[in-house]
Design a protein around this motif. Structure first.
Motif, PDB file in Angstrom:
ATOM      1  N   ASP A 183       0.868  -1.175   0.000  1.00  0.00           N
ATOM      2  CA  ASP A 183       0.000   0.000   0.000  1.00  0.00           C
ATOM      3  C   ASP A 183       0.905   1.225   0.000  1.00  0.00           C
ATOM      4  O   ASP A 183       1.589   1.514   0.975  1.00  0.00           O
ATOM      5  N   ALA A 184       0.912   1.938  -1.117  1.00  0.00           N
ATOM      6  CA  ALA A 184       1.840   3.063  -1.275  1.00  0.00           C
ATOM      7  C   ALA A 184       1.604   4.164  -0.254  1.00  0.00           C
ATOM      8  O   ALA A 184       2.497   4.979  -0.002  1.00  0.00           O
ATOM      9  N   ASP A 185       0.411   4.210   0.364  1.00  0.00           N
ATOM     10  CA  ASP A 185       0.112   5.256   1.339  1.00  0.00           C
ATOM     11  C   ASP A 185       0.449   4.848   2.770  1.00  0.00           C
ATOM     12  O   ASP A 185       0.337   5.656   3.689  1.00  0.00           O
ATOM     13  N   ASP A 186       0.824   3.595   2.937  1.00  0.00           N
ATOM     14  CA  ASP A 186       1.145   3.104   4.272  1.00  0.00           C
ATOM     15  C   ASP A 186       2.494   3.683   4.706  1.00  0.00           C
ATOM     16  O   ASP A 186       3.507   3.539   3.996  1.00  0.00           O
ATOM     17  N   ALA A 187       2.515   4.317   5.865  1.00  0.00           N
ATOM     18  CA  ALA A 187       3.747   4.935   6.370  1.00  0.00           C
ATOM     19  C   ALA A 187       4.868   3.918   6.530  1.00  0.00           C
ATOM     20  O   ALA A 187       6.050   4.282   6.499  1.00  0.00           O
ATOM     21  N   ALA A 188       4.499   2.649   6.672  1.00  0.00           N
ATOM     22  CA  ALA A 188       5.522   1.613   6.835  1.00  0.00           C
ATOM     23  C   ALA A 188       6.416   1.502   5.605  1.00  0.00           C
ATOM     24  O   ALA A 188       7.555   1.035   5.692  1.00  0.00           O
ATOM     25  N   TRP A 189       5.902   1.947   4.447  1.00  0.00           N
ATOM     26  CA  TRP A 189       6.664   1.851   3.207  1.00  0.00           C
ATOM     27  C   TRP A 189       7.218   3.206   2.759  1.00  0.00           C
ATOM     28  O   TRP A 189       7.721   3.324   1.635  1.00  0.00           O
ATOM     29  N   LYS A 190       7.139   4.181   3.621  1.00  0.00           N
ATOM     30  CA  LYS A 190       7.530   5.538   3.228  1.00  0.00           C
ATOM     31  C   LYS A 190       8.965   5.603   2.721  1.00  0.00           C
ATOM     32  O   LYS A 190       9.274   6.324   1.758  1.00  0.00           O
ATOM     33  N   GLU A 191       9.868   4.870   3.345  1.00  0.00           N
ATOM     34  CA  GLU A 191      11.277   4.893   2.966  1.00  0.00           C
ATOM     35  C   GLU A 191      11.672   3.677   2.128  1.00  0.00           C
ATOM     36  O   GLU A 191      12.854   3.459   1.864  1.00  0.00           O
ATOM     37  N   ASP A 192      10.702   2.909   1.710  1.00  0.00           N
ATOM     38  CA  ASP A 192      10.961   1.716   0.909  1.00  0.00           C
ATOM     39  C   ASP A 192      11.391   2.124  -0.502  1.00  0.00           C
ATOM     40  O   ASP A 192      10.638   2.808  -1.206  1.00  0.00           O
ATOM     41  N   PRO A 193      12.592   1.750  -0.971  1.00  0.00           N
ATOM     42  CA  PRO A 193      13.057   2.174  -2.296  1.00  0.00           C
ATOM     43  C   PRO A 193      12.095   1.837  -3.443  1.00  0.00           C
ATOM     44  O   PRO A 193      11.870   2.700  -4.307  1.00  0.00           O
ATOM     45  N   PRO A 194      11.507   0.631  -3.490  1.00  0.00           N
ATOM     46  CA  PRO A 194      10.563   0.363  -4.583  1.00  0.00           C
ATOM     47  C   PRO A 194       9.333   1.276  -4.557  1.00  0.00           C
ATOM     48  O   PRO A 194       8.827   1.664  -5.623  1.00  0.00           O
ATOM     49  N   ILE A 195       8.852   1.619  -3.367  1.00  0.00           N
ATOM     50  CA  ILE A 195       7.700   2.520  -3.292  1.00  0.00           C
ATOM     51  C   ILE A 195       8.109   3.945  -3.647  1.00  0.00           C
ATOM     52  O   ILE A 195       7.342   4.691  -4.273  1.00  0.00           O
ATOM     53  N   LYS A 196       9.318   4.335  -3.295  1.00  0.00           N
ATOM     54  CA  LYS A 196       9.805   5.639  -3.741  1.00  0.00           C
ATOM     55  C   LYS A 196       9.881   5.680  -5.269  1.00  0.00           C
ATOM     56  O   LYS A 196       9.525   6.686  -5.908  1.00  0.00           O
ATOM     57  N   ALA A 197      10.352   4.588  -5.862  1.00  0.00           N
ATOM     58  CA  ALA A 197      10.424   4.507  -7.326  1.00  0.00           C
ATOM     59  C   ALA A 197       9.023   4.547  -7.931  1.00  0.00           C
ATOM     60  O   ALA A 197       8.792   5.184  -8.965  1.00  0.00           O
ATOM     61  N   TRP A 198       8.080   3.874  -7.280  1.00  0.00           N
ATOM     62  CA  TRP A 198       6.682   3.879  -7.728  1.00  0.00           C
ATOM     63  C   TRP A 198       6.108   5.294  -7.696  1.00  0.00           C
ATOM     64  O   TRP A 198       5.450   5.737  -8.651  1.00  0.00           O
ATOM     65  N   SER A 199       6.373   6.008  -6.604  1.00  0.00           N
ATOM     66  CA  SER A 199       5.855   7.367  -6.469  1.00  0.00           C
ATOM     67  C   SER A 199       6.438   8.286  -7.541  1.00  0.00           C
ATOM     68  O   SER A 199       5.720   9.105  -8.142  1.00  0.00           O
ATOM     69  N   ALA A 200       7.734   8.137  -7.812  1.00  0.00           N
ATOM     70  CA  ALA A 200       8.369   8.934  -8.860  1.00  0.00           C
ATOM     71  C   ALA A 200       7.803   8.586 -10.231  1.00  0.00           C
ATOM     72  O   ALA A 200       7.617   9.465 -11.087  1.00  0.00           O
ATOM     73  N   PHE A 201       7.522   7.300 -10.435  1.00  0.00           N
ATOM     74  CA  PHE A 201       6.888   6.860 -11.688  1.00  0.00           C
ATOM     75  C   PHE A 201       5.532   7.534 -11.874  1.00  0.00           C
ATOM     76  O   PHE A 201       5.211   8.046 -12.956  1.00  0.00           O
ATOM     77  N   MET A 202       4.727   7.542 -10.822  1.00  0.00           N
ATOM     78  CA  MET A 202       3.398   8.160 -10.914  1.00  0.00           C
ATOM     79  C   MET A 202       3.515   9.646 -11.226  1.00  0.00           C
ATOM     80  O   MET A 202       2.763  10.177 -12.055  1.00  0.00           O
ATOM     81  N   ASP A 203       4.450  10.316 -10.572  1.00  0.00           N
ATOM     82  CA  ASP A 203       4.621  11.757 -10.784  1.00  0.00           C
ATOM     83  C   ASP A 203       5.007  12.071 -12.229  1.00  0.00           C
ATOM     84  O   ASP A 203       4.514  13.041 -12.816  1.00  0.00           O
ATOM     85  N   LYS A 204       5.869  11.247 -12.812  1.00  0.00           N
ATOM     86  CA  LYS A 204       6.407  11.561 -14.137  1.00  0.00           C
ATOM     87  C   LYS A 204       5.588  10.969 -15.283  1.00  0.00           C
ATOM     88  O   LYS A 204       5.330  11.647 -16.285  1.00  0.00           O
ATOM     89  N   TYR A 205       5.151   9.715 -15.120  1.00  0.00           N
ATOM     90  CA  TYR A 205       4.546   9.017 -16.251  1.00  0.00           C
ATOM     91  C   TYR A 205       3.030   8.883 -16.159  1.00  0.00           C
ATOM     92  O   TYR A 205       2.370   8.612 -17.164  1.00  0.00           O
ATOM     93  N   TYR A 206       2.479   9.026 -14.949  1.00  0.00           N
ATOM     94  CA  TYR A 206       1.027   8.922 -14.791  1.00  0.00           C
ATOM     95  C   TYR A 206       0.556  10.004 -13.819  1.00  0.00           C
ATOM     96  O   TYR A 206      -0.026   9.716 -12.780  1.00  0.00           O
ATOM     97  N   PRO A 207       0.822  11.265 -14.135  1.00  0.00           N
ATOM     98  CA  PRO A 207       0.514  12.355 -13.197  1.00  0.00           C
ATOM     99  C   PRO A 207      -0.977  12.529 -12.917  1.00  0.00           C
ATOM    100  O   PRO A 207      -1.342  13.060 -11.870  1.00  0.00           O
ATOM    101  N   ASP A 208      -1.832  12.065 -13.834  1.00  0.00           N
ATOM    102  CA  ASP A 208      -3.279  12.161 -13.617  1.00  0.00           C
ATOM    103  C   ASP A 208      -3.807  11.023 -12.758  1.00  0.00           C
ATOM    104  O   ASP A 208      -4.978  11.016 -12.384  1.00  0.00           O
ATOM    105  N   GLY A 209      -2.955  10.047 -12.469  1.00  0.00           N
ATOM    106  CA  GLY A 209      -3.388   8.900 -11.678  1.00  0.00           C
ATOM    107  C   GLY A 209      -3.480   9.229 -10.198  1.00  0.00           C
ATOM    108  O   GLY A 209      -2.896  10.201  -9.719  1.00  0.00           O
TER     109      GLY A 209
END
Length: 413
Positions: A292-318
């Protein structure tokens, strides 16, 4: 023979030789559909319109993921051409669209198409043509039937297994509570309900009421009132997210507060819980196999950070709270792993060979302890889930990862 005539014959022989040398390569590319030196053509069918349009986020996230892959150079030097079309969850339209993708768009494979009825409608056609139907976005057991349909493979855990997991949870935590079930009147709804009944076994009599609804229903107030009046303390819901939102909201409006168990397919904060009112969804129980990308437990998780950056750049409307976005991302990442394993051989046969050769592959956004394994007779990539509960903001884990591979079904290992 005159020198000029010999030169003419030599030139013709050289042209003929060049044509012969070129012909096999060209014929091989044509026979393999969208397999070219610089491109891989992938087809996909999604409900971009209609009653299940919330799931179209899966297709949009997959398209965005492939955009990212292409920007980074593609796969083994080839760019992905992802062609995703709308079927409005109509099986006839799905078959027509799939035929056009294969016969006109020349796709190499079908990937991640949504829904049980639509994929069942296209399965025979694709298998007859020996075209991979990979990582179907459906939890039906039919996608693990390699003897009869060796070109079709699912991705997520089965609905039946999910139903059994809920049964085990009820038996452990609420053994004496009465159960009501509100289920979608299609194969998806029936499979999960069947798993629930099987899991309850001798205690299935604790199900005091069950009602079905059609995916096109716009109101389920009557059904919720009947289930409340049954005296049930637990409500198991298995259906689409829009109706899940209504069920949660109506139960709260009726001042009925059962233990609410929600199928994984509708466990999207964006598509189900937020429309229901987050305060009404407090305490809802479901399953998960992805972070769950919104779970604070994954806040510093590198794959979730990569996921968040992906959403910002490639799927900004998501919407980052939409679990279907991370579902599409994870499914696309699994396909890319398969294509990477193919190397330079992107024949359909090798694609299926690699798809059935995933060994302890850990998708970066899968929950810890969940690995993907496949084999020639094992067409169930993900067989583990985890129970989760909504705390008003995010999904929190309950207990450990649950293995669901104990089920008996077509294509068992």
């Amino acid at each position: 023979m005159p020198m000029q005539q010999r030169k003419a014959r030599l030139s013709l022989s050289l042209v003929a030789a060049l044509l012969l040398a070129w012909a096999p390569s060209s014929a091989q590319q044509a026979s393999e559909g969208g397999a070219a030196d610089n491109e891989i053509r992938i087809g996909n069918v999604m409900p971009y319109t209609g009653p299940l349009a919330a799931f179209a986020t899966i297709g949009r996230a997959e398209a965005a993921y492939f955009d990212m892959v292409n920007e980074r150079g593609g796969i083994n030097g080839r760019k992905i051409k992802f062609i995703s079309v709308d079927d409005s969850s109509n099986p006839r339209t799905a078959l027509q669209q799939t035929r056009e993708l294969v016969e006109k768009e020349n796709v190499l494979l079908m990937f991640g198409s949504f829904g049980t009825p639509s994929n069942l409608a296209t399965r025979t056609y694709l298998n007859d043509k020996k075209i991979p139907q990979l990582f179907v976005a459906s939890g039906d057991e039919e996608w693990a039937n390699p003897k009869t349909y060796p070109w079709s493979m699912g991705w997520q855990p089965t609905f039946r297994a999910e139903g059994q997991i809920y049964a085990n949870y009820i038996q452990a935590s609420y053994p004496d509570r009465k159960i009501a079930v509100l289920w979608q009147n299609d194969q998806f709804g029936r499979d999960l309900f069947r798993g629930l009944q099987e899991g309850l076994g001798d205690t299935a009599g604790m199900i005091v009421a069950d009602l079905a609804f059609d995916v096109s229903d716009t109101s389920i107030q009557v059904q919720i009132k009947i289930l409340k009046d049954s005296g049930a303390d637990i409500l198991v819901f298995n259906g689409a997210p829009a109706i899940a939102a209504r069920a949660i909201r109506i139960a709260a409006d009726l001042d009925w507060h059962p233990v609410f168990i929600l199928d994984n397919a509708s466990a999207s904060i964006a598509s189900a819980l937020r429309p229901a009112g987050l305060q009404n969804a407090l305490g809802v129980i479901s399953t998960s196999f992805l972070k769950d990308a919104d779970d604070a437990a994954w806040k510093e998780d590198p794959p979730i950070k990569a996921w968040s950056a992906f959403m910002d750049k490639y799927y900004p409307d998501g919407d980052k709270e939409d679990s279907y976005a991370i579902f599409g991302y994870a499914a696309a990442e699994t396909l890319v792993q398969v294509l990477k394993q193919c190397g330079d051989d992107v024949s359909r046969e090798n694609i299926m060979r690699q798809a059935t050769s995933l060994k302890n592959y850990v998708n970066p956004v899968a929950l810890p302890g969940i690995a993907i394994n496949t084999g020639p007779t094992d067409f169930r990539p993900i067989e583990q889930m985890r129970l989760v509960q909504f705390d008003g903001n995010v999904w929190q884990p309950i207990g450990d990862v649950v293995e669901s591979a104990f089920l008996n079904a077509p294509g068992d290992k």
